[in-house]
Structure formats: structure tokens, C-alpha cells
Scaffold this active site. Structure first.
Site, PDB file in Angstrom:
ATOM      1  N   ASP A  12     123.849  11.104 -15.117  1.00  0.00           N
ATOM      2  CA  ASP A  12     122.716  12.035 -15.163  1.00  0.00           C
ATOM      3  C   ASP A  12     123.115  13.422 -14.655  1.00  0.00           C
ATOM      4  O   ASP A  12     124.012  13.547 -13.820  1.00  0.00           O
ATOM      5  CB  ASP A  12     121.570  11.465 -14.299  1.00  0.00           C
ATOM      6  CG  ASP A  12     120.245  12.139 -14.613  1.00  0.00           C
ATOM      7  OD1 ASP A  12     120.071  12.653 -15.737  1.00  0.00           O
ATOM      8  OD2 ASP A  12     119.384  12.167 -13.711  1.00  0.00           O
ATOM      9  N   ASN A  60     114.822   8.262 -24.042  1.00  0.00           N
ATOM     10  CA  ASN A  60     115.356   9.605 -24.332  1.00  0.00           C
ATOM     11  C   ASN A  60     114.937  10.107 -25.713  1.00  0.00           C
ATOM     12  O   ASN A  60     115.076  11.303 -26.014  1.00  0.00           O
ATOM     13  CB  ASN A  60     116.879   9.643 -24.180  1.00  0.00           C
ATOM     14  CG  ASN A  60     117.346   9.582 -22.731  1.00  0.00           C
ATOM     15  OD1 ASN A  60     118.415   9.041 -22.437  1.00  0.00           O
ATOM     16  ND2 ASN A  60     116.565  10.136 -21.806  1.00  0.00           N
TER      17      ASN A  60
HETATM   18  C1  IPE Z   1     118.710   8.194 -17.476  1.00  0.00           C
HETATM   19  O1  IPE Z   1     118.551   9.546 -17.243  1.00  0.00           O
HETATM   20  C2  IPE Z   1     119.293   7.974 -18.834  1.00  0.00           C
HETATM   21  C3  IPE Z   1     120.675   8.387 -19.005  1.00  0.00           C
HETATM   22  C4  IPE Z   1     121.464   8.840 -18.072  1.00  0.00           C
HETATM   23  C5  IPE Z   1     121.195   8.233 -20.345  1.00  0.00           C
HETATM   24  P1  IPE Z   1     117.190  10.293 -17.536  1.00  0.00           P
HETATM   25  O2  IPE Z   1     117.430  11.733 -17.263  1.00  0.00           O
HETATM   26  O3  IPE Z   1     116.700   9.952 -18.905  1.00  0.00           O
HETATM   27  O4  IPE Z   1     116.209   9.632 -16.484  1.00  0.00           O
HETATM   28  P2  IPE Z   1     114.878  10.179 -15.815  1.00  0.00           P
HETATM   29  O5  IPE Z   1     113.997  10.689 -16.935  1.00  0.00           O
HETATM   30  O6  IPE Z   1     115.278  11.284 -14.893  1.00  0.00           O
HETATM   31  O7  IPE Z   1     114.299   9.015 -15.078  1.00  0.00           O
HETATM   32  C1  IPE Z   2     121.951  12.645 -18.764  1.00  0.00           C
HETATM   33  O1  IPE Z   2     121.763  13.984 -18.484  1.00  0.00           O
HETATM   34  C2  IPE Z   2     122.346  12.405 -20.211  1.00  0.00           C
HETATM   35  C3  IPE Z   2     121.239  11.887 -21.033  1.00  0.00           C
HETATM   36  C4  IPE Z   2     120.085  11.481 -20.587  1.00  0.00           C
HETATM   37  C5  IPE Z   2     121.483  11.829 -22.445  1.00  0.00           C
HETATM   38  P1  IPE Z   2     120.352  14.659 -18.674  1.00  0.00           P
HETATM   39  O2  IPE Z   2     120.279  15.207 -20.073  1.00  0.00           O
HETATM   40  O3  IPE Z   2     119.251  13.766 -18.294  1.00  0.00           O
HETATM   41  O4  IPE Z   2     120.493  15.867 -17.648  1.00  0.00           O
HETATM   42  P2  IPE Z   2     119.364  16.388 -16.663  1.00  0.00           P
HETATM   43  O5  IPE Z   2     118.912  15.216 -15.849  1.00  0.00           O
HETATM   44  O6  IPE Z   2     118.277  16.948 -17.513  1.00  0.00           O
HETATM   45  O7  IPE Z   2     120.070  17.418 -15.850  1.00  0.00           O
HETATM   46 MG    MG Z   3     118.303  13.374 -16.514  1.00  0.00          MG
END
Ligand code: IPE
Ligand code: IPE
Ligand code: MG
Length: 236
Positions: A12, A60
Site C-alpha cells: 500500500d 479496488n
Molecule cells: C489494499 O489497499 C489493497 C492493495 C494493496 C492491493 P487499499 O488501498 O485498497 O486499502 P484501503 O482502501 O486503504 O483499506
Molecule cells: C496500493 O497503493 C496499490 C493498489 C491498491 C492497487 P494505493 O493505490 O492504495 O496507494 P494509496 O494508498 O492511495 O497511497
Molecule cells: Mg491504499
């Protein structure tokens, strides 16, 4: 050294990494993919057998079409060409998640990398894509129900037996890492993390390099895992 056999990472913080630098979120995903390529090899070099990573959750899909499309295109590029070093290092790549809702070119790239690496034995990289932990349990329960309907005798069926009904027949997670500073699981591998050690770090995933990974391994080494029992000192 007591190395965890199965490490899982909630990758993340890609978006925030890019925003901080004044870049589009996609730049963070691209950088994150490079970090993953390096970590997958490093983990095996350190003696980790299985690395499971959260690449895209079922939730997502709630993001903009632009971001989802970018990520799907990136997965195709990773599986088709960018994973060359991983393939050559002898790592078996498997993809976990629901295939419904995925574009046909993504499914084709998944089949391609799984087929190409199926006999590799140096280690395994389990990429969770269109993945949800609750979905995995539900899908497994449905398969089990079908088997029962077809005559499977579940007398004595154990929690270990249920692992065979999950997407991959992998062992439990020893160490769960979440980058990006959030203190939650976000529907990751719920069944497999029942006795995992947790390691949360504020480091954003693109910056989570080999030395950051080693830090997590070091912390793990000093944890006292009891699995509900008492350790040697306590039972004396
Ligand atoms: C979890 O991260 C999913 C991945 C790392 C692919 P998210 O960014 O989607 O999770 P939340 O929304 O902060 O819980
Ligand atoms: C994790 O990074 C990757 C995916 C969920 C695909 P994020 O895209 O959630 O990055 P932040 O949390 O918005 O910084
Ligand atoms: Mg995230």
C-alpha cells in the site's frame, strides 16, 4: 536465522508516493511494480519460500476507470515481459483471485505467466489480483458444499483440510507486512493469517526496498510465536 516460510505483503501507498512527488498516481504504481520485481527475488535469496502480495482487491474496482485500466495494463506488461528476472531465478508465479470481471487480455497474461513458470522450484510468488479474503473463503465453502453434495464425508474435517479449498494450496502466513501506514487488513488473506506475526510500517511501498524487508525479517526473528501454547520458559 529463523526465516519465515511464507511472507505476505499488503503493498500500500503507491498513490501517496506519487502525489508527494507531484506525479500522477500511475507513476506510483509503476514504481511499486519495480519494487515488487526486486523484492520477489530478494525474498527467495533470503530463504523465504513463498511471497504473497496484494496487487488488486475486489474492492479496488471502485476506483476510476482510468486507474483500473492503468493497473490492468501494467499487470499484463509485468506478466508478459517485466517478470523475466523472476522467471529466470526459478520462481513459480501463481495468481489468486476471481477471474470473473477481468478483461480477457489480463486472463491471457495470467495463464501465460503461470504456464511459463509452473515447473519452477526456487520459490513461489503468489500475486493476489481481483482478490478478496472473504470472497476466497466463500468460494472455498461453495466448492466444499458441492463436494459434500457429491458424497464427500466430512466427519473429522479440520481447519487444515479447508486449506485445500482456498485458491492455492499454500501454508499459513508466518509474517504479514503492510506498508503505507494504515493499520488494517483490507480483506487480505483472512484464513491464512490466523497466527501470522504482523509488521506495519509507514514506508510507502515504492520505497520498501531490500533493507526495509530485512528489517521486517529481523523483527520477526525476535517474536515469540506460541500458537496458543506456552513457551519453554513459561511451562517450567
Ligand atoms: C489494499 O489497499 C489493497 C492493495 C494493496 C492491493 P487499499 O488501498 O485498497 O486499502 P484501503 O482502501 O486503504 O483499506
Ligand atoms: C496500493 O497503493 C496499490 C493498489 C491498491 C492497487 P494505493 O493505490 O492504495 O496507494 P494509496 O494508498 O492511495 O497511497
Ligand atoms: Mg491504499
Amino acid at each position: 536465522m529463523n526465516v519465515p516460510k511464507h511472507v505476505a505483503i499488503i503493498m500500500d501507498g503507491n498513490g501517496r508516493w506519487a502525489t508527494k512527488k507531484g506525479l500522477a498516481r500511475s507513476a506510483g504504481h509503476l514504481e511499486g511494480s519495480k519494487t515488487l520485481e526486486k523484492l520477489a527475488i530478494h525474498a527467495v535469496d533470503m530463504g523465504v519460500n513463498i511471497l504473497s502480495v496484494y496487487a488488486f482487491s475486489t474492492d479496488n474496482f471502485k476506483r476510476s476507470k482510468e486507474e483500473v485500466d492503468y493497473l490492468m495494463d501494467l499487470f499484463i506488461k509485468m506478466f508478459k515481459t517485466k517478470f523475466d528476472k523472476i522467471t529466470k531465478r526459478g520462481i513459480k508465479v501463481v495468481i489468486s483471485g476471481r477471474k470473473t470481471n477481468l478483461r480477457s487480455d489480463v486472463i491471457e497474461a495470467i495463464q501465460n505467466i503461470e504456464e511459463k513458470t509452473k515447473n519452477n522450484q526456487a520459490g513461489a510468488l503468489n500475486i493476489c489480483l481481483n482478490y478478496g479474503g472473504q470472497e476466497e473463503i466463500v468460494d472455498g465453502a461453495i466448492r466444499l458444499a458441492k463436494d459434500i453434495k457429491n458424497g464427500l464425508d466430512v466427519e473429522g474435517f479440520t481447519r487444515d483440510d479447508f486449506y485445500h479449498y482456498l485458491y492455492q494450496d499454500l501454508p499459513p502466513i508466518d509474517l504479514l507486512i503492510r506498508t503505507g501506514g494504515e493499520l488494517r487488513i483490507s480483506n487480505f488473506m483472512l484464513y491464512q493469517m490466523s497466527y501470522s506475526e504482523f509488521y506495519f510500517t509507514n514506508t510507502l511501498f515504492p520505497d520498501f526496498d531490500k533493507s526495509e524487508f530485512n528489517k521486517a525479517l529481523f523483527i520477526y526473528e525476535n517474536r515469540d510465536r506460541r500458537f496458543g501454547a506456552l513457551n519453554d520458559k513459561e511451562s517450567n
